[in-house]
Design a protein around this motif. Structure first.
Motif, PDB file in Angstrom:
ATOM      1  N   TYR B 327      26.601  88.137  -5.968  1.00 15.28           N
ATOM      2  CA  TYR B 327      26.056  89.430  -6.340  1.00 15.28           C
ATOM      3  C   TYR B 327      27.028  90.587  -6.152  1.00 15.28           C
ATOM      4  O   TYR B 327      27.041  91.508  -6.943  1.00 15.28           O
ATOM      5  CB  TYR B 327      24.765  89.710  -5.566  1.00 15.28           C
ATOM      6  N   ALA B 328      27.819  90.538  -5.080  1.00 13.26           N
ATOM      7  CA  ALA B 328      28.683  91.681  -4.815  1.00 13.26           C
ATOM      8  C   ALA B 328      29.697  91.829  -5.942  1.00 13.26           C
ATOM      9  O   ALA B 328      30.157  90.845  -6.512  1.00 13.26           O
ATOM     10  CB  ALA B 328      29.400  91.477  -3.485  1.00 13.26           C
ATOM     11  N   LYS B 329      30.000  93.078  -6.272  1.00 16.34           N
ATOM     12  CA  LYS B 329      30.987  93.325  -7.312  1.00 16.34           C
ATOM     13  C   LYS B 329      32.363  92.995  -6.728  1.00 16.34           C
ATOM     14  O   LYS B 329      32.786  93.612  -5.750  1.00 16.34           O
ATOM     15  CB  LYS B 329      30.927  94.800  -7.708  1.00 16.34           C
ATOM     16  N   GLN B 330      33.006  91.984  -7.305  1.00 18.98           N
ATOM     17  CA  GLN B 330      34.292  91.559  -6.760  1.00 18.98           C
ATOM     18  C   GLN B 330      35.305  92.696  -6.912  1.00 18.98           C
ATOM     19  O   GLN B 330      35.429  93.273  -7.976  1.00 18.98           O
ATOM     20  CB  GLN B 330      34.802  90.309  -7.490  1.00 18.98           C
ATOM     21  N   GLY B 331      35.974  92.990  -5.835  1.00 10.90           N
ATOM     22  CA  GLY B 331      36.941  94.085  -5.871  1.00 10.90           C
ATOM     23  C   GLY B 331      37.594  94.200  -4.521  1.00 10.90           C
ATOM     24  O   GLY B 331      37.407  93.341  -3.663  1.00 10.90           O
TER      25      GLY B 331
END
Ligand SMILES: Nc1ncnc2c1ncn2[C@@H]1O[C@H](COP(=O)(O)OP(=O)(O)OP(=O)(O)O)[C@@H](O)[C@H]1O
Ligand SMILES: [Mg+2]
Lengths: 267, 546
Positions: B327-331
């Motif tokens: 779910y977390a926005k990869q970055g």
């Protein structure tokens, strides 16, 4: 059947004869253009074959129809519209989950779930809230019959799907897709990993399915396209080169690229 | 005649990489050998602890003639004294602390005149004071008369005495622990209530409480009298032992546990004795500053703590990993979080102990006590306990579970995910019904690693609830049955305590090995259980071979 479509959403009744209308579509992966200016209609209850050399964008276009490309970071339609049953599928009120229930997809590589055969087929109906065991049994049986697998697996429904042969797995994936009762079935090279006997079975199945579904099939096999499809679209370098009745495309192509490709002179 | 040409060279430059292969093989061999050596040593020493040795009588030269001492040999070694002369000496377990002061003694080989196995030697186990070695002299009967070993019913009397004392000890435990315990708990409650009423915080009538208190006090006195009576009964009987040097040792019936004639029993008799000792080791409470008796509370504490830890760490780690991976926005931010999680695994465990003490015990425990036990005299949750220890270890091991789960999620084939979505599953439905089941074996591998790490950790536990000796288990038959606030014993800490904190480290050495063997066995058993579960799941959710 058309719960998601309100009358207001519906555009011109005359064109909604077509199941899918593609207009002026450009598609980009990041900054690289994969499809350019694609426009054509897919009529209801017909089989349409996509042919073309590797990398020309057939899968990309197919995956646009059920918005599977949403999962690919940076991939998007940059121009044009795709209407299915008269509704622009990229409009905000369209829920991709609902869309995918109506547009099933069979993948190039068979990809059964790591569950039993029964659970594989029951997966879709369970998602839509079917809980009754008797009803599920009925759906599973008719889907497996529909994909001509029932007789082979009826005694081992509780066994793992990975115990099936490659061809059986692919037919299981088809059963899983039609168990959801979609309106359109997208097939991306469904026979590429199958032997001729299994291929023949799947082709038979496709022709059988045509009675109830609109089918789009990507294939590298010219004979297959000729045998099963009503319409054929030839793609080359991200462009739709030629689209028309299968018999005409194969007997009397208008464009020289098409002719070269189907006669095997390049590609 | 020309030789036929060789098709392929089998030596030389084509095998350039071979020395590297040897090196890796060598490394592996060394590692395996060292592990086997360690395990072998622990198994050998651990088992040796329980095997009954034959007793020997040594005649030793002293300044004024010779002296006899009985015991079993523990060790023989060469030692260089201050002048550089080599001595060969034998270490002997001789027991009989009241005569000698020390249970072990070193005898110089040159001073040993003779050694022999005497058949009639007894090894007496007792509750306090350690073992006694000597010959049976007499047994005191119920009527106060003495019966010597020449009497034909001596053996039966001795057995009967041991048995009756066993029953009385059970009775005594029941009276002391449960009845008196219940009584004094009730008294404490009533006294607290009385104080509260006096302060006007709650309503109620003091005279009523006083009446009940009086009744309870009477009951207490009755119970105490019963306790004293049982003790008197046990103390009234004695076993008289004569040490090989002729001195007498009196063993009170209260303390008498078991009698063995190690030189008379055959192989199966010794085997039986060994099994009895192992059984006692596993099921009894420790005695004599942990150097004798069993380790049951420590086994219990270790297993419960590990299970509770797994129950905390698994959902927490899995949920965190699902969020991070799916779910977390990869970055850069998620990358930083991931690196931090990985580094968490490298933080010294004592730091987690300090954190657990500060956060769980002082802060959370303080808040819990303030809200639920505002009137308690002693801190309830604001002190070390098995719950806080489990949570601290869960924190310590959560990176392992997160990393393993992330790997397992990433390893689920893309096709399977897409298939689920193409069937009309929402993202969560796809994760829940397809991705998670497919990655379960990998997740369980993480849990297994976490359990192995958690069960063997000692340092942080010392700060958050492990004690040398805990009178009560964290789960028992007194309401509310589960006592997460209780301090507990742990095998790892037990080893440390026995080996390095005990006043009599010589006496504790066998127990150290036995406990180590047990800890290793428990960790292996728990891991095996998890591995069996994982293999079942793997079969159920086998990944495609196609
Ligand atoms: N996930 C992706 N990211 C970036 N580029 C992609 C991605 N998928 C496909 N492409 C590119 O888009 C173009 C079209 O790919 P597509 O998979 O649609 O071809 P195809 O016609 O299905 O080929 P094939 O017959 O080999 O399956 C190719 O040039 C490919 O490199
Ligand atoms: Mg493709």
């Amino acid at each position: 059947m058309h719960e998601m479509v309100t009358t207001a959403d519906r555009i011109d009744e005359r064109v909604s004869q077509a199941a899918v209308e593609v207009r002026d579509v450009d598609f980009c992966y990041g900054s690289s253009l994969a499809l350019e200016d694609i426009s054509f209609d897919i009529p209801s209850s017909q089989i349409v074959a996509f042919i073309g050399p590797s990398g020309c964008g057939k899968s990309t276009l197919l995956r646009c129809f059920n918005r599977m490309n949403d999962l690919v970071p940076g991939a998007r339609v940059t121009r044009g519209t795709i209407h299915i049953d008269g509704v622009e599928i990229h409009s905000p009120e369209v829920d991709p989950v609902e869309l995918r229930r109506r547009i099933g997809m069979v993948f190039q590589k068979s990809n059964p779930f790591p569950r039993s055969i029964y659970e594989n087929v029951a997966y879709g109906p369970r998602l839509t809230g079917v809980k009754d065991k008797g009803e599920l049994d009925g759906i599973v049986e008719s889907a497996l019959r529909g994909s001509a697998l029932w007789d082979e697996v009826k005694d081992r429904l509780e066994e793992s799907a990975f115990g099936l042969s490659g061809g059986q797995q692919q037919r299981l994936c088809i059963a899983r897709t039609i168990a959801v009762k979609p309106e359109i079935v997208l097939m991306d090279e469904p026979c590429s990993a199958l032997d001729p006997v299994a291929t023949a079975k799947v082709e038979e199945l496709i022709l059988e399915l045509k009675k109830n579904y609109t089918i789009v099939i990507v294939t590298h096999n010219m004979q297959q396209a000729r045998r099963v499809s009503d319409q054929t679209a030839f793609f080359y370098l991200g462009k739709l080169i030629e689209y028309g009745e299968t018999s005409r495309i194969f007997s009397n192509p208008e464009r020289v690229e098409t002719e070269d490709y189907i006669t095997g002179r390049f590609g | 005649m020309a030789k036929p040409p060789k098709a392929f060279a089998t030596t030389g430059r084509s095998r350039k990489g071979e020395p590297l292969v040897w090196l890796t093989a060598l490394g592996l061999t060394l590692g395996v050998l060292m592990t086997l050596w360690l395990l072998g040593l622990v198994v050998y020493k651990g088992c040796q602890t329980f095997w009954p040795d034959r007793l020997q009588v040594f005649e030793v030269k002293t300044d004024s003639g010779t002296e006899k001492v009985a015991g079993y040999e523990v060790l023989d070694r060469d030692r260089r004294d201050g002048d550089g002369n080599l001595h060969h000496e034998v270490q002997l377990f001789r027991g009989n602390v009241e005569l000698y002061g020390e249970k072990f003694v070193f005898l110089d080989s040159s001073s040993i005149v003779s050694r022999e196995q005497a058949d009639d030697l007894l090894l007496v186990e007792r509750l306090a004071g350690g073992n006694v070695i000597g010959r049976a002299k007499a047994i005191e009967l119920a009527d106060g008369s003495r019966m010597g070993p020449e009497d034909p019913s001596f053996e039966d009397e001795l057995e009967a005495l041991i048995e009756v004392n066993e029953d009385r000890r059970d009775e005594l435990r029941d009276v002391e622990k449960f009845q008196i315990g219940k009584n004094s708990k009730r008294i404490k409650e009533l006294e607290l209530k009385k104080r509260l009423i006096a302060d006007g915080k709650v309503g109620g009538s003091i005279p009523e409480i006083d009446a009940e208190l009086e009744k309870l006090q009477a009951e207490y006195e009755e119970l105490f009298a019963e306790k004293v009576k049982i003790e008197e009964l046990m103390k009234a009987r004695h076993l008289y032992i004569e040490a090989v040097d002729g001195r007498e040792i009196v063993i009170s019936g209260e303390s008498l546990l078991h009698v063995l004639r190690p030189n008379e029993v055959g192989f199966f008799g010794r085997l039986g004795e060994m099994l009895r000792r192992i059984w006692n080791f596993l099921t009894m409470d420790p005695r004599e500053a942990n150097t004798e008796g069993g380790v049951y509370p420590a086994i219990f504490g270790t297993v419960i703590m590990t299970i509770v830890m797994s129950l905390f760490v698994t959902p927490f780690g899995v949920i965190a990993a699902i969020y991070l991976r799916e779910y977390a926005k990869q970055g850069p931010f998620v990358r930083a979080v991931r690196i931090s999680v990985n580094n968490l695994a490298g933080v010294p465990s004592i730091v987690f102990g300090v954190f657990g003490l500060a956060f769980f015990i002082y802060f959370v425990g303080g808040v819990v006590d303030g809200v639920f036990f505002p009137n308690a005299e002693e801190p309830v949750y604001k002190s070390g306990g098995i719950l806080w220890a489990s949570l601290t270890l869960a924190l310590l091991t959560v990176p392992v579970v997160i990393v393993a789960t992330e790997e397992a999620l990433a390893a689920v084939p893309r096709g399977v995910r897409e298939a689920a979505l193409a069937c009309g599953a929402s993202k969560w439905q796809a994760i829940q019904r397809v991705v998670l089941p497919a990655s379960l074996p990998g997740i369980l591998t993480g849990v297994i690693l976490a359990m192995a790490r958690g069960a063997g950790e000692v340092a942080p536990l010392m700060l958050v609830g492990v004690v040398k000796s805990a009178p009560d288990l964290p789960i028992d038959v007194t309401a509310p049955f589960i006592h997460p606030e209780r301090q507990f014993m742990h095998l790892g800490f037990h080893i440390y305590d026995l080996g390095f904190q005990s006043p009599d480290s010589e006496a504790a050495k066998p127990m150290v090995f036995a406990t180590t063997l047990l800890l290793i066995t428990i960790v292996v058993v728990m891991n095996l259980a998890a591995i069996i579960i994982r293999n079942r799941l793997r079969k159920k959710y086998a990944t495609s071979s196609f």
